[in-house]
Write a protein that holds these residues in place. Structure first.
Motif, short mmCIF file in Angstrom:
data_model
loop_
_atom_site.label_atom_id
_atom_site.label_comp_id
_atom_site.label_asym_id
_atom_site.label_seq_id
_atom_site.Cartn_x
_atom_site.Cartn_y
_atom_site.Cartn_z
N LYS A 53 0.80 -1.23 0.00
CA LYS A 53 0.00 0.00 0.00
C LYS A 53 0.83 1.27 0.00
O LYS A 53 0.46 2.26 -0.64
N GLU A 54 1.98 1.27 0.69
CA GLU A 54 2.82 2.47 0.71
C GLU A 54 3.59 2.63 -0.59
O GLU A 54 4.05 3.73 -0.91
N LYS A 55 3.76 1.55 -1.35
CA LYS A 55 4.52 1.59 -2.60
C LYS A 55 3.66 2.08 -3.76
O LYS A 55 4.18 2.40 -4.83
N LEU A 56 2.34 2.08 -3.55
CA LEU A 56 1.40 2.57 -4.58
C LEU A 56 0.57 3.69 -3.97
O LEU A 56 -0.64 3.55 -3.76
N PRO A 57 1.19 4.83 -3.70
CA PRO A 57 0.55 5.90 -2.93
C PRO A 57 -0.69 6.50 -3.57
O PRO A 57 -1.54 7.06 -2.87
N ASN A 58 -0.81 6.42 -4.89
CA ASN A 58 -1.95 7.04 -5.57
C ASN A 58 -3.02 6.05 -5.99
O ASN A 58 -3.97 6.41 -6.69
N ALA A 59 -2.87 4.80 -5.58
CA ALA A 59 -3.81 3.76 -6.00
C ALA A 59 -4.83 3.45 -4.92
O ALA A 59 -4.49 3.35 -3.74
N LYS A 60 -6.07 3.31 -5.34
CA LYS A 60 -7.10 2.79 -4.46
C LYS A 60 -6.99 1.27 -4.52
O LYS A 60 -7.16 0.67 -5.60
N ILE A 61 -6.70 0.65 -3.39
CA ILE A 61 -6.54 -0.81 -3.35
C ILE A 61 -7.74 -1.42 -2.63
O ILE A 61 -8.05 -1.07 -1.50
N VAL A 62 -8.40 -2.34 -3.30
CA VAL A 62 -9.54 -3.04 -2.71
C VAL A 62 -9.18 -4.52 -2.60
O VAL A 62 -8.48 -5.07 -3.47
N LYS A 63 -9.62 -5.16 -1.55
CA LYS A 63 -9.35 -6.59 -1.38
C LYS A 63 -10.46 -7.41 -2.04
O LYS A 63 -11.62 -7.29 -1.71
N ILE A 64 -10.07 -8.23 -3.01
CA ILE A 64 -10.97 -9.18 -3.64
C ILE A 64 -10.23 -10.51 -3.72
O ILE A 64 -9.26 -10.63 -4.48
N GLN A 65 -10.66 -11.48 -2.96
CA GLN A 65 -9.96 -12.76 -2.94
C GLN A 65 -10.13 -13.51 -4.25
O GLN A 65 -11.17 -13.42 -4.91
N ASN A 66 -9.11 -14.24 -4.63
CA ASN A 66 -9.12 -14.97 -5.90
C ASN A 66 -10.26 -15.99 -5.97
O ASN A 66 -10.63 -16.58 -4.95
N PRO A 67 -10.81 -16.19 -7.16
CA PRO A 67 -11.86 -17.20 -7.32
C PRO A 67 -11.27 -18.60 -7.30
O PRO A 67 -10.14 -18.82 -7.75
N ILE A 68 -12.02 -19.57 -6.77
CA ILE A 68 -11.56 -20.95 -6.78
C ILE A 68 -12.70 -21.87 -7.17
O ILE A 68 -13.87 -21.50 -7.09
N GLU A 69 -12.33 -23.08 -7.59
CA GLU A 69 -13.31 -24.10 -7.88
C GLU A 69 -13.77 -24.72 -6.57
O GLU A 69 -12.95 -25.22 -5.80
#
Length: 392
Positions: free
Chosen positions: A203-219
């Motif tokens: 998060k600190e390395k991408l200061p201008n990005a909005k980061i949202v958590k979306i877990q990967n899809p699985i079978e």
């Protein structure tokens, strides 16, 4: 949102990031127009209803023309030119560019085109290449998580690469191009984190990005298959230093248990020679992997690096197979009452956790199966589309 351009080095399952990119395309095709843009292509895994555009190139390090491969790794002009031609067909107001992997073939040139043409661009943070030159915050010489500040003088001096210091210098130059010419770290506005640890590190390395958590899809298997007679402990994944495969092999040997390693990598032959009691079966396709998972007593993930959000433990739990996971990697976030977390640098800790698991293996199995029910591809799709619409 009418169009999504999925961008990934490979258009077939080459690793976890590629699998998620392909699953994303498969899920989205019923909702909008999907184009899959890649550099390395095969005709064996195409999805009906998805348009495929490929540059028809090699993975950079496997290019028969070594000099061309090195230059493409730094800045791939061909991928930039073909992506530009593709994006000219679409409107920035209703099109999303979703990047999964770019460092092995496409290069950061694809970002420069997307940014310059003002397309809303999002990256799923499968690894740490947005800030770390070797993509893992891992020192392959010490076998530990790296403590250096990425791209600092101390980072430049540190010989942490899995190959040699000259290749580390190459990676530094590639990262400098990405940071200072393309400016991904500053110009990226949207990112998808796939675990809490993954987001915390970046998060600190991408200061201008909005980061949202979306877990990967699985079978989701949703059929309880675990049998108490399952007799082997399983490692599944790349056979390389940062994955901690030797920790698995050593603990299984000392416990006098049956162990199977499914996967390929640079450490395979050495470990095969050192641990003749462990069955190393090499790379297997998806159907074969599932058969190994269904028959495992437990999955052990001894990773020595952060990981992004590993799919393997979730796939194991979908068959009712409990997991023992290293405390260093983000996979630890999956463990509640369905397995154990261990310290990979304490040689006795994994042995103790194996013994504890054995005492009530059926209950841990049942808990694993119940835990996995919260992971559903429809949840992933709904969250993803919601975020896409927010971007527009």
């Amino acid at each position: 949102m009418k169009n999504v351009i999925i961008v990934n080095d490979f258009d077939y399952v080459q690793g976890g990031a590629s699998k998620v990119a392909i699953d994303t395309a498969r899920l989205l095709k019923e909702q909008c127009n999907v184009v899959f843009f890649s550099a390395v292509s095969t005709n064996t895994e195409k999805i009906d209803g998805v348009e495929y555009i490929s540059t028809g190139q090699y993975e950079c390090l496997k290019d028969p023309n070594k000099l061309r491969g090195l230059f493409n790794g730094l800045y791939n002009f061909k991928s930039a030119r073909i992506l530009k031609k593709l994006l000219k067909k679409y409107d920035t107001k209703d099109t999303i560019v979703h990047v999964h992997g770019w460092t092995k073939a496409l290069s950061s040139s694809i970002f420069r085109i997307a940014f310059k043409m003002k397309f809303n661009t999002v990256v799923t943070l499968h690894d740490y290449f947005t800030s770390c030159p070797n993509g893992g915050y891992f020192n392959y010489k010490t076998n530990k998580v790296c403590s250096q500040k990425a791209m600092s003088l101390s980072c430049a001096k540190c010989n942490c690469d899995s190959r040699n210091y000259m290749f580390k210098l190459y990676r530094l130059f590639r990262q400098w191009i990405q940071n200072h010419l393309v400016k991904v770290n500053k110009r990226l506005k949207y990112a998808i984190g796939i675990s809490d640890l993954n987001i915390e590190v970046l998060k600190e390395k991408l200061p201008n990005a909005k980061i949202v958590k979306i877990q990967n899809p699985i079978e989701l298997n949703l059929e309880y298959l675990f049998q108490e007679t399952n007799d082997y402990f399983l490692y599944l994944g790349r056979v390389s230093k940062e994955k901690g495969v030797e920790i698995f092999a050593d603990a299984i040997t000392k416990c006098q248990k049956k162990g199977i390693v499914v996967g390929d990598g640079p450490e395979l032959q050495r470990l095969k020679n050192k641990y003749p009691n462990i069955e190393f079966v090499g790379w297997k396709n998806k159907e074969e992997v599932n058969q190994y998972l269904k028959s495992a007593r437990a999955l052990i993930m001894p990773s020595l690096w952060y990981e992004g959000a590993p799919l393997t433990p979730l796939e194991a739990m979908s068959f009712g197979v409990p997991c023992i996971i290293s405390k260093i990697c983000s996979g630890r976030e999956y463990i509640t009452d369905n397995g154990f977390i261990f310290d990979p640098y304490d040689e006795n800790d994994l042995i103790q956790k194996i013994e504890l698991l054995e005492k009530n293996i059926v209950q841990f199995s049942q808990n694993s199966f119940e835990y996995i029910k919260q992971f559903d591809k429809s949840n992933y799709l709904n969250k993803l589309i919601s975020f896409y619409n927010h971007m527009l």
